[in-house]
Design an enzyme around this catalytic site. Structure first.
Site: not given
Length: 107
Positions: A30, A33
């Site tokens: 991600c 993230c």
């Protein structure tokens, strides 16, 4: 305070031992993230009265199942081991606002 990585083995006990905690649920694939990771670490230094944890959802599937994650990065807020709120965001200011609302101002 340093950010601690949690696993399925220590997830529940670490949260139960924390009067106030935030968990960053993330995945290594991600991008958002990974962009939030240094911001999360910076916030941990500004809120020393709150314990900051990270959980790789793929490496800790049981911990991941403990919360409903609509999207990543997802931040879950805990008081005495019980989840009290959650937030999906990739913005440091939004995360700071929620931390202050739930746990008081940082330094």
């Amino acid at each position: 305070m340093a950010v601690e990585q949690l696993s399925d083995e220590n997830f529940t006990s670490s949260l139960a031992a924390s009067p106030m905690a935030i968990v960053d649920f993330y995945a290594t694939w991600c991008g958002q993230c990974m962009l939030m990771k240094p911001k999360f670490t910076r916030l941990a230094e500004q809120y020393p009265h709150v314990r900051f944890f990270m959980v790789d959802g793929e490496a800790a599937p049981e911990a991941r199942k403990s919360v409903e994650i609509p999207s990543l990065p997802y931040f879950a807020f805990y008081k005495d081991g019980a989840q009290v709120d959650g937030l999906f965001t990739a913005k440091e200011d939004g995360l700071r606002e929620k931390l202050t609302e739930l746990f008081g101002a940082g330094t």
